[in-house]
Design an enzyme around this catalytic site. Structure first.
Site, PDB file in Angstrom:
ATOM      1  N   ASP A  16       0.828  -1.210   0.000  1.00  0.00           N
ATOM      2  CA  ASP A  16       0.000   0.000   0.000  1.00  0.00           C
ATOM      3  C   ASP A  16       0.866   1.266   0.000  1.00  0.00           C
ATOM      4  O   ASP A  16       1.982   1.263   0.538  1.00  0.00           O
ATOM      5  CB  ASP A  16      -0.909  -0.020   1.238  1.00  0.00           C
ATOM      6  CG  ASP A  16      -2.087   0.932   1.102  1.00  0.00           C
ATOM      7  OD1 ASP A  16      -2.319   1.464  -0.001  1.00  0.00           O
ATOM      8  OD2 ASP A  16      -2.785   1.143   2.113  1.00  0.00           O
ATOM      9  N   GLU A  63     -12.495  -4.406  -3.998  1.00  0.00           N
ATOM     10  CA  GLU A  63     -12.963  -3.045  -3.699  1.00  0.00           C
ATOM     11  C   GLU A  63     -12.279  -1.999  -4.596  1.00  0.00           C
ATOM     12  O   GLU A  63     -12.769  -0.878  -4.728  1.00  0.00           O
ATOM     13  CB  GLU A  63     -12.684  -2.694  -2.228  1.00  0.00           C
ATOM     14  CG  GLU A  63     -13.602  -3.399  -1.226  1.00  0.00           C
ATOM     15  CD  GLU A  63     -13.309  -4.890  -1.079  1.00  0.00           C
ATOM     16  OE1 GLU A  63     -12.132  -5.293  -1.206  1.00  0.00           O
ATOM     17  OE2 GLU A  63     -14.274  -5.659  -0.874  1.00  0.00           O
ATOM     18  N   ASN A  64     -11.164  -2.371  -5.208  1.00  0.00           N
ATOM     19  CA  ASN A  64     -10.401  -1.397  -6.004  1.00  0.00           C
ATOM     20  C   ASN A  64     -11.076  -1.006  -7.333  1.00  0.00           C
ATOM     21  O   ASN A  64     -10.647  -0.056  -7.990  1.00  0.00           O
ATOM     22  CB  ASN A  64      -8.977  -1.909  -6.279  1.00  0.00           C
ATOM     23  CG  ASN A  64      -8.069  -1.884  -5.069  1.00  0.00           C
ATOM     24  OD1 ASN A  64      -7.226  -2.772  -4.880  1.00  0.00           O
ATOM     25  ND2 ASN A  64      -8.211  -0.877  -4.215  1.00  0.00           N
ATOM     26  N   ARG A 184      -4.855  -1.786   8.950  1.00  0.00           N
ATOM     27  CA  ARG A 184      -6.062  -2.576   8.701  1.00  0.00           C
ATOM     28  C   ARG A 184      -5.749  -3.654   7.682  1.00  0.00           C
ATOM     29  O   ARG A 184      -4.731  -3.593   6.986  1.00  0.00           O
ATOM     30  CB  ARG A 184      -7.204  -1.682   8.216  1.00  0.00           C
ATOM     31  CG  ARG A 184      -6.884  -0.831   7.004  1.00  0.00           C
ATOM     32  CD  ARG A 184      -8.092  -0.029   6.522  1.00  0.00           C
ATOM     33  NE  ARG A 184      -7.711   0.881   5.458  1.00  0.00           N
ATOM     34  CZ  ARG A 184      -7.446   2.194   5.629  1.00  0.00           C
ATOM     35  NH1 ARG A 184      -7.541   2.737   6.821  1.00  0.00           N
ATOM     36  NH2 ARG A 184      -7.099   2.935   4.605  1.00  0.00           N
TER      37      ARG A 184
HETATM   38  C1  IPE Z   1      -5.454  -2.652  -0.179  1.00  0.00           C
HETATM   39  O1  IPE Z   1      -5.086  -1.325  -0.349  1.00  0.00           O
HETATM   40  C2  IPE Z   1      -5.482  -3.363  -1.497  1.00  0.00           C
HETATM   41  C3  IPE Z   1      -4.186  -3.575  -2.133  1.00  0.00           C
HETATM   42  C4  IPE Z   1      -3.029  -3.283  -1.621  1.00  0.00           C
HETATM   43  C5  IPE Z   1      -4.234  -4.179  -3.432  1.00  0.00           C
HETATM   44  P1  IPE Z   1      -6.176  -0.170  -0.479  1.00  0.00           P
HETATM   45  O2  IPE Z   1      -5.438   1.085  -0.611  1.00  0.00           O
HETATM   46  O3  IPE Z   1      -7.155  -0.498  -1.553  1.00  0.00           O
HETATM   47  O4  IPE Z   1      -6.929  -0.273   0.929  1.00  0.00           O
HETATM   48  P2  IPE Z   1      -7.822   0.783   1.701  1.00  0.00           P
HETATM   49  O5  IPE Z   1      -8.885   1.241   0.732  1.00  0.00           O
HETATM   50  O6  IPE Z   1      -6.935   1.912   2.109  1.00  0.00           O
HETATM   51  O7  IPE Z   1      -8.360   0.054   2.875  1.00  0.00           O
HETATM   52  C1  IPE Z   2      -1.567   0.229  -3.311  1.00  0.00           C
HETATM   53  O1  IPE Z   2      -1.319   1.585  -3.351  1.00  0.00           O
HETATM   54  C2  IPE Z   2      -1.804  -0.363  -4.666  1.00  0.00           C
HETATM   55  C3  IPE Z   2      -3.196  -0.805  -4.892  1.00  0.00           C
HETATM   56  C4  IPE Z   2      -4.188  -0.717  -4.064  1.00  0.00           C
HETATM   57  C5  IPE Z   2      -3.446  -1.415  -6.184  1.00  0.00           C
HETATM   58  P1  IPE Z   2      -2.501   2.638  -3.374  1.00  0.00           P
HETATM   59  O2  IPE Z   2      -2.863   2.921  -4.779  1.00  0.00           O
HETATM   60  O3  IPE Z   2      -3.618   2.199  -2.510  1.00  0.00           O
HETATM   61  O4  IPE Z   2      -1.800   3.909  -2.740  1.00  0.00           O
HETATM   62  P2  IPE Z   2      -2.420   4.949  -1.736  1.00  0.00           P
HETATM   63  O5  IPE Z   2      -2.960   4.175  -0.573  1.00  0.00           O
HETATM   64  O6  IPE Z   2      -3.503   5.645  -2.464  1.00  0.00           O
HETATM   65  O7  IPE Z   2      -1.291   5.828  -1.365  1.00  0.00           O
HETATM   66 MG    MG Z   3      -4.046   2.471  -0.548  1.00  0.00          MG
END
Ligand code: IPE
Ligand code: IPE
Ligand code: MG
Length: 230
Positions: A16, A63-64, A184
């Site tokens: 993340d 959820e992404n 989390r």
């Molecule tokens: C969790 O990260 C999913 C991945 C690393 C692929 P997110 O950035 O999507 O999680 P939340 O939304 O902050 O909980």
């Molecule tokens: C994790 O980095 C990668 C994925 C969830 C695919 P993020 O894209 O969630 O990065 P932040 O949390 O927005 O910084």
């Molecule tokens: Mg993230």
């Protein structure tokens, strides 16, 4: 006598902070994903070199999908390139690739690359690289229960659920690493992490190199795992 350090058999990594890493530098989020993709091999290799048997990487969650299409396309593009580019290395090192998640809604070319890599490495028996792609833990558990029902089970036991998970046959997660300061699990292998040690670091994923992994493993080796005992 030299102390023997305990090494986790299964490490789960919630990669993340790519977006924030890029934003801090005034760059588009997709640039953060590119930089994040660049460290995956280094960290996974460091895990295996330390004796870890299974590495699970959270690459894209169920959820992404709410993210902008442009960002999703960038992530899928990078994953396709990574899988294709690293396949020869996986095979050379006899690492079995498995994908946890429903890949059917993914772009055709990424799906093909995944299926090809899974097929080419399916007979390896030792190390496993498990990529959680379009993965959500609750959906996985419901799917496992439904599978058991389809198989005629009228009363579901814990083992039935375990058997129906994508990680069927793998040891439970011993250590979860989450970067970027969030504490989390975000729907990551909830069943498999029931007794996992949780390591949270403020380091953003693109800055998480082998030395940071070593720190996490060092921290893990100092934990007392009691599993309900004393
Ligand atoms: C969790 O990260 C999913 C991945 C690393 C692929 P997110 O950035 O999507 O999680 P939340 O939304 O902050 O909980
Ligand atoms: C994790 O980095 C990668 C994925 C969830 C695919 P993020 O894209 O969630 O990065 P932040 O949390 O927005 O910084
Ligand atoms: Mg993230």
């Amino acid at each position: 006598m030299e102390e023997v350090k305990s090494v986790p058999r299964h490490v789960g990594i919630i990669m993340d902070g790519n977006g924030r890493w890029a934003t801090k530098r005034g760059k588009p989020r997709s640039y953060g994903h590119k930089k994040g993709a660049d460290v995956i091999d280094e960290v996974a290799t460091a895990c295996f070199n330390n004796g870890v048997e299974v590495v699970s990487l959270y690459a894209f969650s169920t959820e992404n999908w709410v993210r902008p299409k442009e960002e999703i396309d960038a992530i899928f593009g990078l994953l396709g390139v990574l899988i294709e580019k690293k396949l020869a290395k996986l095979i050379k090192r006899e690492v079995k690739l498995i994908i946890s998640g429903d890949i059917s809604p993914l772009p055709e070319n990424l799906r093909k690359k995944c299926l090809n890599a899974v097929k080419k490495s399916e007979n390896f028996k030792g190390r496993v690289l498990n990529v959680a792609l379009n993965y959500g833990s609750r959906a996985e558990i419901v799917r496992a229960v439904n599978k058991a029902i389809k198989n005629g089970k009228t009363e579901i036991k814990e083992q039935d659920v375990s058997d129906g998970l994508y990680t069927n046959g793998l040891p439970d997660v011993d250590l979860v690493i989450r970067t970027s300061g969030e504490s989390r699990l975000s729907n990551f292998f909830l069943w498999q992490c029931a007794y996992a040690e949780l390591y949270f670091t403020d380091v953003l994923w693109p800055d998480f190199h082998a030395d940071e992994l070593e720190k996490a493993l060092e921290w893990y080796s100092g934990r007392k795992r009691r599993f309900g005992g004393v």
